[in-house]
Scaffold this active site. Sequence first.
Site, PDB file in Angstrom:
ATOM      1  N   HIS A 162       0.826  -1.199   0.000  1.00  0.00           N
ATOM      2  CA  HIS A 162       0.000   0.000   0.000  1.00  0.00           C
ATOM      3  C   HIS A 162       0.863   1.253   0.000  1.00  0.00           C
ATOM      4  CE1 HIS A 162      -2.447   3.182   1.952  1.00  0.00           C
ATOM      5  NE2 HIS A 162      -3.380   2.696   1.161  1.00  0.00           N
ATOM      6  N   CYS A 546      -5.927   3.441 -17.719  1.00  0.00           N
ATOM      7  CA  CYS A 546      -5.629   4.136 -16.467  1.00  0.00           C
ATOM      8  C   CYS A 546      -5.030   3.218 -15.412  1.00  0.00           C
ATOM      9  CB  CYS A 546      -6.868   4.855 -15.936  1.00  0.00           C
ATOM     10  SG  CYS A 546      -8.205   3.748 -15.488  1.00  0.00           S
TER      11      CYS A 546
END
Lengths: 597, 597
Positions: A162, A546
Site C-alpha cells: 500500500h 488508467c
Amino acid sequence: SSLEEKMSKAYKVLEDIYLKLEKHYRDMMDIEFTIEEGTLFMLQCRVGKRTATAAVRMAVEMAKEGLITKEEAILRVDPASIDQLLHPMLDPKAVKKTLATGLPASPGAASGIVVFSADDAEKLASEGKKVLLVRIETSPEDIHGMQAAQGILTARGGMTSHAAVVARGMGKCCVAGVSALNIDYKAQKMDITVYEGKKAVETVTIKAGEPITLDGSAGKVYLGQIPTIEAQLTGYFGELMVWADEVRRLKVRTNADTPHDAAVARKFGAQGIGLCRTEHMFFGEDRIAAVREMILSDTVEQRKKALDKLLPFQREDFIGIFKAMDGLPVTIRTLDPPLHEFLPNEHGQIEDLAKTMGVSVAKLVQKTEELHEFNPMLGHRGVRLAITYPEIATMQMRAIFEAAVTCANEGVDVQPEVMIPLAMTKMELDKMKAEFEAIAKEVLPKAKKPVKIMFGTMIELPRAALCANELAKTAEFFSFGTNDLTQTTMGLSRDDAGRFLPDYVNAAIFAKDPFQSLDVEGVGQLVAMAVEKGKATRPDIKLGICGEHGGDPASIHFCHKVGLAYVSCSPFRVPIARLAAAQAALADKGGKVASTA
Amino acid sequence: SSLEEKMSKAYKVLEDIYLKLEKHYRDMMDIEFTIEEGTLFMLQCRVGKRTATAAVRMAVEMAKEGLITKEEAILRVDPASIDQLLHPMLDPKAVKKTLATGLPASPGAASGIVVFSADDAEKLASEGKKVLLVRIETSPEDIHGMQAAQGILTARGGMTSHAAVVARGMGKCCVAGVSALNIDYKAQKMDITVYEGKKAVETVTIKAGEPITLDGSAGKVYLGQIPTIEAQLTGYFGELMVWADEVRRLKVRTNADTPHDAAVARKFGAQGIGLCRTEHMFFGEDRIAAVREMILSDTVEQRKKALDKLLPFQREDFIGIFKAMDGLPVTIRTLDPPLHEFLPNEHGQIEDLAKTMGVSVAKLVQKTEELHEFNPMLGHRGVRLAITYPEIATMQMRAIFEAAVTCANEGVDVQPEVMIPLAMTKMELDKMKAEFEAIAKEVLPKAKKPVKIMFGTMIELPRAALCANELAKTAEFFSFGTNDLTQTTMGLSRDDAGRFLPDYVNAAIFAKDPFQSLDVEGVGQLVAMAVEKGKATRPDIKLGICGEHGGDPASIHFCHKVGLAYVSCSPFRVPIARLAAAQAALADKGGKVASTA
C-alpha cells in the site's frame, strides 16, 4: 605526460579511429584499446553509458548541432531513466551516515522529522513542519498523513505494498520493507539495527520529532537532515519534451484525486485526468464519520441521510478538480472498493468508533463480520455496490453534475466524464445510465451555457473485454483498468503475488513483473479485442488506459499500436509517458529506440 | 353419477376432442372445459404437468407403444427433474413434524442421530450408527465427518457454501443456512426456534445422539426418524438411459476422489474420472500430520522427508481408484489449494497442533501469518505451488506412476492422466512435463506391459484460454475448470457472491446463477476460443470440462456444440448429464427439448 606525448604515432591512429567511430555511431562511445610495443590494438567499442541528465543534454545538443535529427534525439533517451530527473535528489557532495536499507519503493529524496501516525503528520505539517511518516505498514486510513508528509518509511511490505503504490501515485519518496526497524508506537520511537555488511554493529534510537533523510531511489535511510537538489524540468529536458509533444499521437492524462495532484500533473504536461478515484475522498477526516454512518445504516432512508452529509464535500472536491483542470477532460470513477475497507479492523479502533457513533461494539463487530470477504478483489465492489445501493452512485453523480454546473457558471471550461468501475454486462451500465440521465435532466438546465458530461466504463474484467461490443452500446468511452484486468486474466492477486512472482521472474516464466509491464501476449489480447469490438459498435468510442501500465514505456508502445487515444498515469510519470508516446509514434516510422539505461 | 351418464351427448363430443388432442400432441394433456346448457365449451389445453417418475414412465411407455419415437421419448424428460429419482426420498405417507426450514443445498433425504463434530461422526459411523453431522458451518477439516454422515445440516452458508458444494459432490443430502438453529458445541446440543409462518411458537432442544430427519430436496428439518424410499435406477429409468447412451456423442465422466465415489459413479454410468482432486486425500487423519510437517519445513530436505511419508498413502489412493475404474480413464489433478488451507486457524487448534508437532505456538502462528493471503483464490496455489516447491508435485506424480505400474502388473487396465491446475503459460507446463518425463523414465520400465500416461492441463484462467495455442504444444489434453474460469472471467468470488448475486438475478442482469449454468456469452467465448486454438496446435487434443457446469443440462448443450469430448460431473449428476448429452445430440438434428418441469 599524456598519451599524445608518449606515443604520438599510436595516438594519432587512435584519434582517427575514434573520430570515425563517433561519426559512424553518431554518439558518445566507450572505447577499449591497448598499445603493445607501439602498435595500437582496438579491443571493443560501444555506445557510452551516461546519466539521464547527460543523456538528455547530449541528445538535445547533438540535435541542435545538426549531428542528429530531433527524432533521433527523442529516440536516444530511455524514458525509464528520466524518472530520476523528476524528483528531488540528495546533494552528492553531502556527508551521510546510513542507518538502514530497504526497498526503493518510490523515487526522490526528502528530509524531515519523524512522526509515527497519520494524524501527527497532518497536524505538524499544517504547522509548517516537514515530516516523514514512519509506519510498520500503511493502510487506506493513513492517506491524509501520507499526503501531508514529505516521504514515507515502512518496516514491512514490498514494491507493491500500500505504502509503495500510494507513494508512487503521489510522487513522494518511499522506502519500504526496512526490516531493521523496530517501531514502538506507544513509546513514540524506533530502534534501528545498523549493519556493516551482514554484521549488526550498533542500535540507533530515533524518537518522534528527530530528523532523518530518505532516499527513495536507493532505498536508503540516513541520519539527520541532508540537503537535496530540486528536480529540473526546464532547460534541455524541457526542450526535449516540446519535441516529443510534436511527434506523439497518444495523449497523456494523469491519475489524480485532488486539486493539488491535478495541478502538479498539469505542470508535468498532463492533458486531463484519466482516473479520479473518489474513495480517497471518503477517508478525509471530515467525511469518514458520514461514510461509516452510511455503511451502518439499516434502511435506505438512513443511508440517504448519511449520503446527504457527504454530498457537499464531494461537490467541493469536484469543483476544486474541475478548476485545476479548466479546459481539460476529467474522468471520475464512482465508488470502487468494498465497504469493509472503510471500517476499522483492530479491536481498539472498533471500540473507539462505537463510542463516537453511538452504536454498540457488538453491532459494529457484527457489521464488520457481515462485510468480511474471502476474496475482496472479486467481491462486492465497483458497480456491484451501485446495483445493491444505487443511492451511493446517485449521490456521487449528483455531486459531479452540480459541481460542473457551478464551475461552468463561473466561466470554467468543464469536461467531466463519469466512469463506472468493474462492469461486465450492458445491463449494469443501463441501470447506471438511467440514474445518470435522470440527474442530468434535473441539474443541467441550471447551467447558463451547455455542459456536456460523458458516460463510460472501465474495462477491467475479462468478461467486459469479451462483451465490449455490448458494453459500447451504452458506454461512450472505455478506460482499461489494466491492474485489475491483469489480476483477473492471470488469476493473480497483486497483494499476494509478491510471495511467488520473484520465482516466476527468476525462472524466466515471466520476462517482467506483469503488474509493472503489461502482459502483451495474454492481457494484451483482451485489450486489443475490446478495442476492436468497441469500435465495431461505436466507431467514435473514446479509448484510454488508467492502470499503472499507463506510465510504463513498453506498455505505452502497446497502447499506441492498439489504437488507444490516451494513457493516464501518476503525475510524476507524465513526462515519461510523453517521451514514450513520442518514441512509439516514431517507431511506427521505423525509428529504433536506443536504450541508454 | 358420472358425466357420461348425466350429459351423454356433451361427453361424447368431449371424448372425441380429447382423443384428437392427445393424438395431435402425442402427450398427456391438461384440458379445461365447461358445459353450459348442454353445450361443451373447450377453454384451454396444455401438456400435463407430471412428476419425474411419471414423465419417465410415460415417455418410455409411449415409445414402446409406438406413439412416439425413442428420440422423442428422450427429448420429453427434463434432465434437471430426474435429480429427484437419483436420491432417497421421504415416504410421502409418513407423519412429520417440521422443526425448521433452510436451503435445499443438496437433494435426497436421510435420518440419523445428531453429532456435532466430524470426529464423532466418523467414530459413531464406524460403530455402524447412522449419523447426521450438524455444524454452524463446515470447513475442509470436516470432510471425513461429512463422508461418514448420512447428511449434513448447517446453521450458516448459502447454496455455494462449503457444506453445500461438498455434499452435492458426495451425493449426500444437505440442508444449509438454517438460521433458526442455535448450536452449542460445548453443551452438545442445539436449540431450534420453531416457526408457524413468521411467528415463533416454541423452542425444541435436540441433544447429540437424538434422531432427526433431513430433506435436502425441500430444505426441511424434521423431528425424529422418518422412513425413506430408495432411489430406483432400473425399470423405465434404466431403459431411457440406454436409449440416451445410444444417441449421445459426449462422453460422461465423473468428479471423484475416492474408490467409493468412483464405484458409485460407475454404477450411474460414468465413463471415467474427469477430475480426481488430490487435496481431499491430504486431509485424511493418517496424512494431515505429514502434510503439516511438510508445510512447516524450513528446508527442501525436511520437506522431502515429510513428503516421503505421504507417498505410500497417495500410491494406495491411486491403486484403489485405478482398480475401481479398470478400463476407464482417470484424470488426476496435482495439488491445487493454497497451503494455508491445511493449517488450523482457531487458537485452540493451533495450540493442540503445536503440541502434537513439537513446535512452538509462536512458530506455528508465524507460519500461518506468513501464509495468509488477501485473495487466496488468486494466490499461491495450483501449479504455482509446484513452481515454488517442485517436490510436492514430484511426489504426487511418482505415486501415480507407481500405482499405475502396480495395477498394470496385476492385470488392471489403467489409463491415468496427470492434470496440472491453474497454468497460464507454456513454460509452467514445460517445467512440470520435465519432471513427469524423468519419473516416467524411471518407473515405467518396471511395468510388464506398456503403460501410457497422458499429460495435460486445466483451462481455468482467461490467460490460459487466450494462450491455448501455446499451452497445447505441451498439454495433450485440456480440461475446462469452469468454476474458476467463471470466477476470474467475471471477477466474481464464489464464496462472496452470495451477498449480491441474488440482486443480480432479481434485476435480471443474469438470467441464472453463472456458477450453476455456464455464462455462454462471456465465459463461453473463452471456452470456444481455447477449443479452437488448442485444436489448431494439436488436432487430436482431448477436450473436456470438469467444473460444476459439467452436470448442468444447459451447459452440457454448450459443451456438445463447442465440440468437447466429455463432460465430468459429480457422481449423482452422471445420469442427468447422460440424458442432457443425448438431448444435445438430438438438438443437432432439429429435436426440440420439451421441458416438463
